[in-house]
Design an enzyme around this catalytic site. Structure first.
Site, short mmCIF file in Angstrom:
data_model
loop_
_atom_site.label_atom_id
_atom_site.label_comp_id
_atom_site.label_asym_id
_atom_site.label_seq_id
_atom_site.Cartn_x
_atom_site.Cartn_y
_atom_site.Cartn_z
N SER A 144 0.86 -1.18 0.00
CA SER A 144 0.00 0.00 0.00
C SER A 144 0.89 1.23 0.00
O SER A 144 2.05 1.17 0.42
CB SER A 144 -0.88 0.00 1.26
OG SER A 144 -1.53 1.25 1.41
N TYR A 157 -2.50 -0.38 10.35
CA TYR A 157 -2.44 -0.76 8.94
C TYR A 157 -1.08 -0.39 8.34
O TYR A 157 -0.44 -1.22 7.67
CB TYR A 157 -3.56 -0.05 8.18
CG TYR A 157 -3.65 -0.42 6.71
CD1 TYR A 157 -3.99 -1.71 6.32
CD2 TYR A 157 -3.40 0.53 5.72
CE1 TYR A 157 -4.09 -2.05 4.98
CE2 TYR A 157 -3.49 0.20 4.37
CZ TYR A 157 -3.84 -1.09 4.01
OH TYR A 157 -3.92 -1.43 2.68
#
Length: 295
Positions: A144, A157
């Site tokens: 990501s 995250y």
């Protein structure tokens, strides 16, 4: 397309995994789409995929796979290998917790890492031995843009994706002499149900101590939801599926990282860090390979 690949994708019941499975199958590849609880909650998804494959003439097969289970990971890889060599593993399965970092319990944090980090490691370890023996293979990790910086309310995250970045980069260099490629895709925000299903912090006592800041999660999720509704081009998850197809079919040397979607400064970080990391590897390679540099 000149070369049909056998591909296993994790987390393929929905989102990017599902889109990539169909995009790869449409190009003529043999695709195994990993799903949890294939006879239960994902039974409808598996049925729909089988029907689509039949209607379109795709070589697309749902396969039971839970990346949090060591035996299930190995069983899925073994099942694919039994039909032919596994050429490509796409580590896509993931969860995206959103909320105050301190508000997530250790149990919640461990659950996130079990999917985002350890699940990816389980699958990679299951796939690599056969790839190394054949001196051929590709592992694609869905990281990501959050794997290159720390963002408020995305701390857990981001931490999991930073771990993925480090793990993948180490493998990229270690596997170089075996003919196995290991690369990262770094999507920014895309319109999948990760936002809708984002776990919230469980520790309400800690949350209360932050006052109104605790509501930042809702405001951020609302912002992303609005962005997905208004920017249907830059946040289309098909963009990521397309990059996965491109990496699978690439004949030139693959880049170690590909950023997809709104840049968010990630390309600048990657470009700035790349020569520093390359110099470090050049310095270490003669040591860990035992082969003296030509320089």
């Amino acid at each position: 397309m000149t070369d049909t690949k056998t591909i296993l994708i994790t987390g393929a019941s929905r989102g990017i995994g599902l889109l990539a499975a169909h995009a790869l199958a449409a190009k003529g590849h043999r695709v195994f789409a990993g799903m949890r609880d294939i006879a239960g909650r994902n039974a409808d998804a598996a049925k729909a995929m089988r029907l689509s494959a039949l209607e379109n003439g795709y070589d697309l097969t749902p396969i039971a796979l839970d990346v949090t289970d060591d035996a299930a990971c190995q069983a899925a890889v073994d099942a694919v290998e039994a039909t032919g060599a596994l050429d490509v593993l796409v580590n896509n399965a993931g969860v995206m917790p959103v909320g105050l970092t301190e508000g997530f319990s250790m149990e919640q944090t461990e659950a996130v890492f079990d999917v985002n980090v350890y699940g990816l490691m389980r699958m990679t370890r299951a796939a690599l031995p056969a790839m190394r023996r054949r001196a051929s293979g590709l592992v694609i990790h869905l990281s990501s843009s959050a794997g290159r910086f720390g963002m408020p309310f995305f701390g857990i995250y981001c931490a999991s994706k930073w771990a993925v970045e480090a793990y993948s980069e180490a493998l990229h260099n270690e596997l170089e002499t075996f003919g196995v490629d290991n690369v990262l895709i770094e999507p920014s925000g895309h319109g999948t149900d990760l936002v809708v299903t984002a776990p919230a912090p469980a520790d309400q006592v800690r949350m209360a101590e932050y006052g109104d800041l605790a509501h930042g999660r809702d405001r951020l999720l609302g912002m992303f939801g609005q962005m997905f509704e208004t920017d249907t081009t830059g946040t289309d998850a098909n963009n990521v599926a397309t990059v996965i197809v491109d990496l699978v079919e690439m004949t030139d040397p693959r880049p170690i990282r590909v950023q997809v979607g709104h840049d968010m400064g990630v390309s600048a970080v990657n470009n700035a860090v790349a020569p520093i990391q390359a110099n470090l590897i050049d310095m270490l390679k003669p040591v860990y390979t035992g082969v003296a540099s030509d320089a």
